[in-house]
Design a protein around this motif. Structure first.
Motif, PDB file in Angstrom:
ATOM      1  N   GLY A 200       2.771 -17.413  -4.849  1.00 18.85           N
ATOM      2  CA  GLY A 200       2.519 -16.700  -4.947  1.00 18.85           C
ATOM      3  C   GLY A 200       2.006 -15.463  -5.774  1.00 18.85           C
ATOM      4  O   GLY A 200       1.760 -15.348  -7.114  1.00 18.85           O
ATOM      5  N   CYS A 201       1.009 -13.979  -5.542  1.00 14.26           N
ATOM      6  CA  CYS A 201       1.161 -13.467  -6.587  1.00 14.26           C
ATOM      7  C   CYS A 201       1.589 -11.989  -5.804  1.00 14.26           C
ATOM      8  O   CYS A 201       1.460 -10.934  -6.838  1.00 14.26           O
ATOM      9  CB  CYS A 201      -0.455 -12.390  -6.133  1.00 14.26           C
ATOM     10  SG  CYS A 201      -1.058 -12.494  -4.875  1.00 14.26           S
ATOM     11  N   ALA A 202       2.534 -11.906  -5.483  1.00 16.14           N
ATOM     12  CA  ALA A 202       3.698 -10.830  -4.927  1.00 16.14           C
ATOM     13  C   ALA A 202       4.991 -10.468  -5.001  1.00 16.14           C
ATOM     14  O   ALA A 202       5.344 -11.417  -5.007  1.00 16.14           O
ATOM     15  CB  ALA A 202       3.781 -10.523  -3.029  1.00 16.14           C
ATOM     16  N   GLY A 203       5.061  -9.615  -6.279  1.00 17.77           N
ATOM     17  CA  GLY A 203       6.006 -10.188  -7.564  1.00 17.77           C
ATOM     18  C   GLY A 203       5.291  -9.436  -8.513  1.00 17.77           C
ATOM     19  O   GLY A 203       4.589  -8.794  -9.170  1.00 17.77           O
ATOM     20  N   LYS A 282      -1.442  -3.319  -2.087  1.00 20.10           N
ATOM     21  CA  LYS A 282      -2.235  -3.383  -1.072  1.00 20.10           C
ATOM     22  C   LYS A 282      -3.368  -4.582  -1.052  1.00 20.10           C
ATOM     23  O   LYS A 282      -3.407  -5.425  -0.221  1.00 20.10           O
ATOM     24  CB  LYS A 282      -2.974  -2.063  -0.342  1.00 20.10           C
ATOM     25  CG  LYS A 282      -2.280  -0.424   0.149  1.00 20.10           C
ATOM     26  CD  LYS A 282      -1.728  -0.831   0.824  1.00 20.10           C
ATOM     27  CE  LYS A 282      -0.657   0.446   1.517  1.00 20.10           C
ATOM     28  NZ  LYS A 282       0.344   0.415   2.843  1.00 20.10           N
ATOM     29  N   CYS A 283      -3.398  -4.886  -3.033  1.00 19.01           N
ATOM     30  CA  CYS A 283      -4.519  -5.997  -2.257  1.00 19.01           C
ATOM     31  C   CYS A 283      -3.317  -7.302  -2.951  1.00 19.01           C
ATOM     32  O   CYS A 283      -4.410  -8.269  -2.365  1.00 19.01           O
ATOM     33  CB  CYS A 283      -5.449  -5.965  -3.702  1.00 19.01           C
ATOM     34  SG  CYS A 283      -4.547  -5.523  -4.822  1.00 19.01           S
ATOM     35  N   ALA A 284      -2.598  -7.372  -2.584  1.00 18.27           N
ATOM     36  CA  ALA A 284      -2.113  -8.382  -2.722  1.00 18.27           C
ATOM     37  C   ALA A 284      -0.531  -8.480  -0.943  1.00 18.27           C
ATOM     38  O   ALA A 284       0.491  -9.152  -0.581  1.00 18.27           O
ATOM     39  CB  ALA A 284      -0.273  -8.123  -3.338  1.00 18.27           C
ATOM     40  N   ALA A 285      -0.500  -7.308   0.098  1.00 19.35           N
ATOM     41  CA  ALA A 285       0.203  -7.793   0.945  1.00 19.35           C
ATOM     42  C   ALA A 285      -0.419  -8.780   1.491  1.00 19.35           C
ATOM     43  O   ALA A 285      -2.119  -8.013   2.460  1.00 19.35           O
ATOM     44  CB  ALA A 285       0.318  -6.243   2.069  1.00 19.35           C
ATOM     45  N   LEU A 286       0.248  -9.679   2.810  1.00 20.53           N
ATOM     46  CA  LEU A 286       0.009 -10.274   3.225  1.00 20.53           C
ATOM     47  C   LEU A 286      -1.343 -10.742   3.361  1.00 20.53           C
ATOM     48  O   LEU A 286      -2.080 -11.497   4.835  1.00 20.53           O
ATOM     49  CB  LEU A 286       0.069 -10.222   4.563  1.00 20.53           C
ATOM     50  CG  LEU A 286       1.497  -9.443   5.558  1.00 20.53           C
ATOM     51  CD1 LEU A 286       1.430  -8.639   6.775  1.00 20.53           C
ATOM     52  CD2 LEU A 286       2.515 -10.184   4.983  1.00 20.53           C
ATOM     53  N   MET A 287      -1.746 -11.525   1.954  1.00 23.36           N
ATOM     54  CA  MET A 287      -3.015 -11.836   1.619  1.00 23.36           C
ATOM     55  C   MET A 287      -2.487 -13.906   1.923  1.00 23.36           C
ATOM     56  O   MET A 287      -1.599 -13.827   1.829  1.00 23.36           O
ATOM     57  CB  MET A 287      -3.303 -11.233   0.683  1.00 23.36           C
ATOM     58  CG  MET A 287      -3.919  -9.722   0.092  1.00 23.36           C
ATOM     59  SD  MET A 287      -5.681  -9.418   1.139  1.00 23.36           S
ATOM     60  CE  MET A 287      -4.520  -8.186   2.346  1.00 23.36           C
ATOM     61  N   PRO A 288      -3.930 -14.595   2.113  1.00 20.94           N
ATOM     62  CA  PRO A 288      -3.891 -15.952   1.525  1.00 20.94           C
ATOM     63  C   PRO A 288      -3.253 -16.320   0.253  1.00 20.94           C
ATOM     64  O   PRO A 288      -2.307 -17.187   0.219  1.00 20.94           O
ATOM     65  CB  PRO A 288      -4.559 -16.668   1.749  1.00 20.94           C
ATOM     66  CG  PRO A 288      -6.042 -15.100   2.443  1.00 20.94           C
ATOM     67  CD  PRO A 288      -5.520 -13.973   1.761  1.00 20.94           C
ATOM     68  N   CYS A 289      -2.484 -15.531  -0.055  1.00 23.69           N
ATOM     69  CA  CYS A 289      -2.537 -15.673  -1.967  1.00 23.69           C
ATOM     70  C   CYS A 289      -0.939 -15.218  -1.631  1.00 23.69           C
ATOM     71  O   CYS A 289      -0.357 -15.230  -3.520  1.00 23.69           O
ATOM     72  CB  CYS A 289      -3.282 -15.334  -2.999  1.00 23.69           C
ATOM     73  SG  CYS A 289      -3.823 -13.849  -3.209  1.00 23.69           S
ATOM     74  N   SER A 290      -0.518 -14.228  -0.671  1.00 23.39           N
ATOM     75  CA  SER A 290       0.594 -13.976  -0.888  1.00 23.39           C
ATOM     76  C   SER A 290       2.052 -14.254  -1.622  1.00 23.39           C
ATOM     77  O   SER A 290       2.278 -13.681  -2.483  1.00 23.39           O
ATOM     78  CB  SER A 290       0.991 -12.449   0.129  1.00 23.39           C
ATOM     79  OG  SER A 290      -0.178 -11.617  -0.095  1.00 23.39           O
ATOM     80  N   PHE A 291       2.396 -15.265  -0.940  1.00 24.60           N
ATOM     81  CA  PHE A 291       3.423 -16.242  -1.043  1.00 24.60           C
ATOM     82  C   PHE A 291       3.381 -17.296  -1.585  1.00 24.60           C
ATOM     83  O   PHE A 291       4.167 -18.186  -1.619  1.00 24.60           O
ATOM     84  CB  PHE A 291       4.299 -16.018   0.452  1.00 24.60           C
ATOM     85  CG  PHE A 291       4.386 -14.843   1.632  1.00 24.60           C
ATOM     86  CD1 PHE A 291       5.207 -13.852   0.363  1.00 24.60           C
ATOM     87  CD2 PHE A 291       3.626 -14.752   2.070  1.00 24.60           C
ATOM     88  CE1 PHE A 291       4.900 -12.486   0.685  1.00 24.60           C
ATOM     89  CE2 PHE A 291       4.094 -12.904   2.057  1.00 24.60           C
ATOM     90  CZ  PHE A 291       4.573 -12.381   1.838  1.00 24.60           C
ATOM     91  N   ILE A 292       2.185 -18.107  -1.823  1.00 27.43           N
ATOM     92  CA  ILE A 292       1.546 -18.914  -1.737  1.00 27.43           C
ATOM     93  C   ILE A 292       0.306 -19.036  -2.847  1.00 27.43           C
ATOM     94  O   ILE A 292      -0.653 -18.578  -3.191  1.00 27.43           O
ATOM     95  CB  ILE A 292       1.299 -20.314  -0.533  1.00 27.43           C
ATOM     96  CG1 ILE A 292       0.228 -20.053  -0.339  1.00 27.43           C
ATOM     97  CG2 ILE A 292       2.631 -20.362   0.929  1.00 27.43           C
ATOM     98  CD1 ILE A 292      -0.348 -21.243   0.929  1.00 27.43           C
TER      99      ILE A 292
END
Length: 298
Positions: A200-203, A282-292
């Protein structure tokens, strides 16, 4: 340490783990001995994974992070385009270390609980700011640990800061972890201009250059990782941006940067945190790409 005799009968040379030779008779330091053979990307990945997994024990609580990812790439012509795709005066890897052979980039993903907590409201939660501060420190120490590990094997490396290494007028960095990660195939850019990895992107990202010849070791195998860029319907990051800084084709950096500063100034939750705590997420919070990488599932 190991020792051996030289042609001079009274010479005893000690070799230490850092690669230096010490002549006991003349009491002089000689050149480094041969570099350790067999340095692999697996060695670095194991080091980085263990360092991050040990961090909660150092902090005394569960921590904010999931298992990190790490990629490497040989310093070849792909990095020549950095001034075209990033900042116009972006550094080449050889500007950091002329003898460097590889770029190494790592991504430390945040735990789901933290990302979920940051979803609510139009301001970042306190823990998002605390995690930002902790992660900057972690990236700095982790990079130094990798540098030390490589040094003990006989390879020089060069590091850069985790953040705030950018021009505040241009709002662009002369050493962009994201662009280096993209060129090293750690991930792909999303519409939100963040890097989307298989985790994902949240990191957060960190990078370095080293003399070790590690080869090409990608972790992503799709041309895109953003659903919109892959021709699918999404655009969720655009709709959640509190200042409308995103569109399918543009990114208003100044609007985003002003919001980060505003969040620090207006939130009572951040008053005890460093003034450099510029966060939103906010743009990384529970998005389809947040974790994968959602494109990998198409």
């Amino acid at each position: 340490s190991k020792s051996y005799k030289t042609s001079h009968t009274n010479d005893v040379i000690l070799k230490n783990s850092s690669g230096f030779q010490w002549n006991i008779r003349t009491k002089t330091v000689l050149l480094k001995f041969e570099k350790m053979n067999g340095m692999t990307i697996t060695d670095l990945r194991n080091l980085v994974e263990k360092y991050v997994s040990d961090e909660p024990f150092r902090l005394g609580f569960a921590g904010w992070w999931q298992t990190p990812l790490l990629s490497s790439a040989p310093i070849d012509q792909r990095f020549d385009i950095l001034p075209q795709i990033a900042c116009g005066d972006h550094l080449h890897p050889h500007d950091l270390l002329q003898t460097a052979k590889s770029v190494v980039v790592f991504f430390i993903p945040f735990k789901r609980e933290l990302v979920k907590e940051n979803k609510a409201g139009d301001r970042p939660c306190r823990n998002w700011g605390v995690a930002y501060v902790h992660t900057n420190d972690l990236i700095s120490r982790l990079s130094q640990a990798v540098e030390s590990f490589l040094s003990k094997a006989g390879y020089n490396s060069e590091l850069t800061p985790a953040t705030h290494n950018f021009d505040e007028d241009k709002l662009m960095a002369r050493w962009s972890h994201k662009h280096l990660a993209s060129l090293s195939n750690l991930g792909r850019f999303g519409t939100h201009h963040m890097l989307i990895t298989p985790s994902g992107c949240a990191g957060r990202l960190g990078s370095l250059v080293t003399e070790a010849e590690l080869g090409d070791n990608p972790v992503i195998d799709t041309d895109d990782a953003c659903l919109s860029k892959a021709g699918q319907k999404c655009g969720k990051c655009i709709s959640v941006c509190p200042v409308d800084a995103l569109s399918e084709s543009s990114f208003e950096r100044r609007w985003c940067w002003n919001r980060l500063n505003e969040n620090r100034d207006v939130s009572d939750s951040f008053t005890d945190l460093p003034k450099t705590t510029h966060v939103c997420g906010k743009c990384a919070a529970l998005m389809p790409c947040s974790f994968i990488n959602p494109v990998a599932k198409l």
